[in-house]
Scaffold this motif. Structure first.
Motif, mmCIF file in Angstrom:
data_model
loop_
_atom_site.group_PDB
_atom_site.id
_atom_site.type_symbol
_atom_site.label_atom_id
_atom_site.label_comp_id
_atom_site.label_asym_id
_atom_site.label_seq_id
_atom_site.Cartn_x
_atom_site.Cartn_y
_atom_site.Cartn_z
ATOM 1 N N ASN A 118 0.851 -1.189 0.000
ATOM 2 C CA ASN A 118 0.000 0.000 0.000
ATOM 3 C C ASN A 118 0.887 1.239 0.000
ATOM 4 O O ASN A 118 1.802 1.344 0.806
ATOM 5 N N PRO A 119 0.615 2.192 -0.880
ATOM 6 C CA PRO A 119 1.448 3.407 -0.905
ATOM 7 C C PRO A 119 1.168 4.285 0.311
ATOM 8 O O PRO A 119 0.086 4.265 0.881
ATOM 9 N N TYR A 120 2.194 5.038 0.692
ATOM 10 C CA TYR A 120 2.044 5.982 1.791
ATOM 11 C C TYR A 120 1.235 7.181 1.337
ATOM 12 O O TYR A 120 1.163 7.483 0.148
ATOM 13 N N ASN A 121 0.666 7.881 2.289
ATOM 14 C CA ASN A 121 -0.051 9.108 1.987
ATOM 15 C C ASN A 121 0.952 10.142 1.490
ATOM 16 O O ASN A 121 1.941 10.430 2.151
ATOM 17 N N ILE A 122 0.692 10.719 0.341
ATOM 18 C CA ILE A 122 1.654 11.618 -0.298
ATOM 19 C C ILE A 122 1.831 12.900 0.501
ATOM 20 O O ILE A 122 2.932 13.453 0.571
ATOM 21 N N TRP A 123 0.775 13.375 1.142
ATOM 22 C CA TRP A 123 0.889 14.599 1.940
ATOM 23 C C TRP A 123 1.717 14.358 3.182
ATOM 24 O O TRP A 123 2.456 15.235 3.628
ATOM 25 N N LEU A 124 1.627 13.169 3.741
ATOM 26 C CA LEU A 124 2.451 12.824 4.894
ATOM 27 C C LEU A 124 3.924 12.764 4.497
ATOM 28 O O LEU A 124 4.802 13.193 5.258
ATOM 29 N N LEU A 125 4.178 12.260 3.301
ATOM 30 C CA LEU A 125 5.558 12.200 2.813
ATOM 31 C C LEU A 125 6.127 13.588 2.571
ATOM 32 O O LEU A 125 7.304 13.842 2.820
ATOM 33 N N PHE A 126 5.286 14.514 2.068
ATOM 34 C CA PHE A 126 5.772 15.873 1.855
ATOM 35 C C PHE A 126 5.955 16.632 3.162
ATOM 36 O O PHE A 126 6.780 17.537 3.252
ATOM 37 N N LEU A 127 5.185 16.287 4.178
ATOM 38 C CA LEU A 127 5.331 16.940 5.473
ATOM 39 C C LEU A 127 6.519 16.418 6.278
ATOM 40 O O LEU A 127 6.973 17.091 7.200
ATOM 41 N N LEU A 128 7.021 15.256 5.930
ATOM 42 C CA LEU A 128 8.113 14.655 6.684
ATOM 43 C C LEU A 128 9.373 15.526 6.740
ATOM 44 O O LEU A 128 9.899 15.773 7.828
ATOM 45 N N PRO A 129 9.897 16.062 5.612
ATOM 46 C CA PRO A 129 11.065 16.947 5.730
ATOM 47 C C PRO A 129 10.755 18.236 6.493
ATOM 48 O O PRO A 129 11.609 18.758 7.215
ATOM 49 N N ILE A 130 9.532 18.743 6.378
ATOM 50 C CA ILE A 130 9.161 19.956 7.108
ATOM 51 C C ILE A 130 9.126 19.680 8.605
ATOM 52 O O ILE A 130 9.579 20.506 9.408
ATOM 53 N N LEU A 131 8.610 18.521 8.983
ATOM 54 C CA LEU A 131 8.589 18.151 10.399
ATOM 55 C C LEU A 131 9.995 17.947 10.948
ATOM 56 O O LEU A 131 10.279 18.336 12.086
ATOM 57 N N VAL A 132 10.876 17.378 10.145
ATOM 58 C CA VAL A 132 12.270 17.201 10.583
ATOM 59 C C VAL A 132 12.943 18.563 10.747
ATOM 60 O O VAL A 132 13.691 18.783 11.708
ATOM 61 N N LEU A 133 12.660 19.500 9.830
ATOM 62 C CA LEU A 133 13.219 20.852 9.984
ATOM 63 C C LEU A 133 12.671 21.548 11.221
ATOM 64 O O LEU A 133 13.399 22.265 11.917
ATOM 65 N N GLY A 134 11.389 21.349 11.506
ATOM 66 C CA GLY A 134 10.808 21.913 12.725
ATOM 67 C C GLY A 134 11.445 21.332 13.965
ATOM 68 O O GLY A 134 11.732 22.054 14.931
ATOM 69 N N LEU A 135 11.671 20.031 13.971
ATOM 70 C CA LEU A 135 12.335 19.394 15.102
ATOM 71 C C LEU A 135 13.763 19.885 15.260
ATOM 72 O O LEU A 135 14.249 20.082 16.371
ATOM 73 N N THR A 136 14.426 20.118 14.129
ATOM 74 C CA THR A 136 15.781 20.667 14.168
ATOM 75 C C THR A 136 15.789 22.072 14.766
ATOM 76 O O THR A 136 16.653 22.402 15.580
ATOM 77 N N TYR A 137 14.804 22.875 14.381
ATOM 78 C CA TYR A 137 14.702 24.223 14.925
ATOM 79 C C TYR A 137 14.451 24.193 16.440
ATOM 80 O O TYR A 137 15.080 24.932 17.191
ATOM 81 N N VAL A 138 13.548 23.337 16.872
ATOM 82 C CA VAL A 138 13.257 23.227 18.309
ATOM 83 C C VAL A 138 14.481 22.752 19.065
ATOM 84 O O VAL A 138 14.796 23.276 20.148
ATOM 85 N N LEU A 139 15.194 21.793 18.508
ATOM 86 C CA LEU A 139 16.394 21.294 19.166
ATOM 87 C C LEU A 139 17.489 22.348 19.218
ATOM 88 O O LEU A 139 18.201 22.465 20.218
#
Length: 125
Positions: A100-121
């Motif tokens: 089953n393919p992953y949700n495409i919007w979740l895949l596009f949000l993944l780098p943004i979430l990692v950048l947000g986590l990097t900013y918080v850290l």
């Protein structure tokens, strides 16, 4: 096959009907951006860890230069890896599995979430 291969195939198969020849480039850029953001997160984590331990290893300018060089290497590695026989091998393996393919919007949000986590850290340091 690793997780990045599966993400590459999901992005590639999503964009293949719309953008026939550009879908490979889009998938390569996505995987490269995701790997570079994870590399940045790892670098910020170790910078914070070493500063808490009072270890002076390198200056901030040298760390940014190393990040840029390693990011360039990651992009070059992905370009070599996903344009040749490896992409054909991934296509055949994924066509046999029928996952089953992953949700495409979740895949596009993944780098943004990692950048947000990097900013918080980085703000917590």
């Amino acid at each position: 096959m690793n997780a990045f291969d599966i993400l590459f195939y999901n992005i590639f198969s999503y964009f293949k009907p719309k953008y026939k020849q550009k879908s490979n480039s889009i998938a390569i850029v996505y995987v490269s951006v995701l790997q570079c953001t994870l590399l940045l997160l790892l670098g910020v984590f170790f910078a914070g860890f070493f500063s808490q331990m009072n270890v002076s290893t390198m200056s901030q300018e040298k760390a940014w230069i190393i990040f840029i060089l390693v990011s360039g290497f990651v992009c070059f590695k992905n370009w070599l890896q996903y344009t040749g026989k490896r992409r054909m091998m991934i296509n055949t393996k994924m066509n046999k599995k029928k996952l089953n393919p992953y949700n495409i919007w979740l895949l596009f949000l993944l780098p943004i979430l990692v950048l947000g986590l990097t900013y918080v850290l980085s703000m917590a340091i």
